[in-house]
Design a protein around this motif. Structure first.
Motif, PDB file in Angstrom:
ATOM      1  N   MET A   1      60.796  75.956 -35.988  1.00  0.00           N
ATOM      2  CA  MET A   1      61.500  76.585 -37.102  1.00  0.00           C
ATOM      3  C   MET A   1      60.528  76.888 -38.226  1.00  0.00           C
ATOM      4  N   PRO A  81      60.839  81.079 -33.955  1.00  0.00           N
ATOM      5  CA  PRO A  81      61.962  81.955 -33.576  1.00  0.00           C
ATOM      6  C   PRO A  81      63.202  81.789 -34.449  1.00  0.00           C
ATOM      7  N   ILE A  82      63.251  80.746 -35.263  1.00  0.00           N
ATOM      8  CA  ILE A  82      64.366  80.540 -36.196  1.00  0.00           C
ATOM      9  C   ILE A  82      63.795  80.387 -37.597  1.00  0.00           C
ATOM     10  N   PHE A 104      72.123  76.241 -33.592  1.00  0.00           N
ATOM     11  CA  PHE A 104      71.642  77.393 -32.839  1.00  0.00           C
ATOM     12  C   PHE A 104      71.620  77.092 -31.340  1.00  0.00           C
ATOM     13  N   GLY A 108      73.715  80.780 -27.502  1.00  0.00           N
ATOM     14  CA  GLY A 108      72.687  81.801 -27.626  1.00  0.00           C
ATOM     15  C   GLY A 108      73.163  83.048 -28.328  1.00  0.00           C
ATOM     16  N   ALA A 111      73.673  84.460 -34.228  1.00  0.00           N
ATOM     17  CA  ALA A 111      72.616  85.206 -34.921  1.00  0.00           C
ATOM     18  C   ALA A 111      72.164  84.494 -36.180  1.00  0.00           C
ATOM     19  N   SER A 144      70.240  80.640 -42.399  1.00  0.00           N
ATOM     20  CA  SER A 144      69.207  80.721 -41.365  1.00  0.00           C
ATOM     21  C   SER A 144      69.546  81.836 -40.380  1.00  0.00           C
ATOM     22  N   PHE A 145      68.496  82.417 -39.797  1.00  0.00           N
ATOM     23  CA  PHE A 145      68.673  83.481 -38.813  1.00  0.00           C
ATOM     24  C   PHE A 145      67.658  83.334 -37.689  1.00  0.00           C
ATOM     25  N   ARG A 146      67.986  83.894 -36.546  1.00  0.00           N
ATOM     26  CA  ARG A 146      66.972  84.080 -35.528  1.00  0.00           C
ATOM     27  C   ARG A 146      65.995  85.136 -36.043  1.00  0.00           C
ATOM     28  N   SER A 148      64.318  87.256 -34.439  1.00  0.00           N
ATOM     29  CA  SER A 148      64.540  88.532 -33.757  1.00  0.00           C
ATOM     30  C   SER A 148      65.667  89.319 -34.403  1.00  0.00           C
ATOM     31  N   VAL A 149      66.694  88.621 -34.889  1.00  0.00           N
ATOM     32  CA  VAL A 149      67.815  89.285 -35.560  1.00  0.00           C
ATOM     33  C   VAL A 149      67.364  89.863 -36.898  1.00  0.00           C
TER      34      VAL A 149
END
Length: 308
Positions: A1, A81-82, A104, A108, A111, A144-146, A148-149
């Protein structure tokens, strides 16, 4: 994270936030990125911590004090990734990152995760301490977000000044998955004193509400509609009191003048139950909110005309 903190000109508060990150129950597997602006003391704290922390903390400079700009800089530097966001005037609980990570991991299709934001002590009438106890408000002091999002959504919209940019990114993230509430991921937002002119200053924030509504009216109505209607109720109360006073003055019906004032005071008394304030603060607060409410429609129409 990765944790991203946009630092403003609050060095003492920033040090509290840093200690909270250092004391997280999640040991290893995360980094903290602090993005600072023009405050020299804050820069010194950030650079010193980056040197001492052996890779846990890193810091980067922003060419503006825009929180959206700082968060974008931090997100681009993040390697995990987060990405979890908090603010320099907040204190995440010890298990904050651990709870976010577990949330998370549940699905999966998640987002983003918004955590619970709370404050302590009796609320003061002149304090800034936003809370989010049930979700749906999306403050970036606990959001928080991924990664990739965030990339697919285009990051934070830097056209916002310093308000509603968090709600905007949460709404756009919903196009790529669910944004869920995690009650166990808790952040303390201590009460912080604000100036006496705060009620008038909030008129400037109306611009960002208009911007967000124009971009995503359906989501705004769903998540923020009740709050906006509550604000309109304050506006209506002031205009009704004003109309009663004016009518009483010009019609020589003296009952309407104190009646309008009394109605206004009774309305606000219901809203301020349990809120602490000195007599002077309370009088100034009520007077300025009355002025704010009378000016509200004109500010709203102006922003509606100029915001694209």
């Amino acid at each position: 994270m990765s944790v991203v903190i946009p630092a403003y000109n609050r060095p003492d508060l920033l040090e509290n936030a840093i200690r909270a990150i250092e004391n997280q129950s999640l040991k290893g597997g995360f980094e903290c990125i602090i993005v600072y602006g023009g405050d020299e003391k804050v820069r010194e704290i950030c650079e010193k911590k980056a040197k001492e922390s052996k890779g846990l903390f890193s810091c980067f400079w922003s060419d503006t004090e825009s929180p959206a700009r700082k968060r974008n800089i931090g997100a681009k530097k993040a390697s995990a990734p987060i990405i979890a966001f908090t603010d320099d005037d907040c204190v995440p609980n010890k298990n904050w990152l651990e709870e976010i990570l577990m949330k998370f991991a549940e699905d999966g299709g998640i987002a983003g995760v918004e955590g619970l934001t709370y404050t302590e002590g009796k609320k003061e009438v002149y304090s800034n301490a936003p809370v989010n106890l049930k979700g749906g408000l999306f403050p970036t002091c606990n959001l928080s977000f991924r990664a990739s999002v965030l990339r697919r959504a285009g990051g934070f919209d830097e056209s916002y000044h310093f308000y509603r940019e968090d709600t905007d990114i949460a709404f756009r993230a919903m196009e790529f998955g669910k944004v869920v509430f995690c009650e166990k991921a808790r952040v303390l937002h201590p009460q912080r004193r604000v100036g006496l002119l705060r009620p008038i200053e909030t008129l400037l924030l109306l611009k960002e509400d208009v911007r967000l509504f124009k971009k995503m009216p359906e989501k705004y109505a769903k998540f923020l509609g009740k709050g906006f209607l509550a604000d309109l109720a304050k506006v209506a109360a002031s205009w009704i009191a004003f109309a009663m006073a004016v009518f009483g003055f010009y019609s020589s019906n003296i009952i309407f003048v104190p009646g309008g004032v009394l109605a206004y005071l009774v309305f606000w008394a219901s809203l301020l139950r349990g809120v602490e304030a000195s007599s002077t603060e309370l009088i100034v607060f009520l007077m300025l909110n009355f002025v704010r409410a009378l000016a509200f429609p004109f500010y709203f129409l102006y922003y509606w005309a100029v915001v694209k």
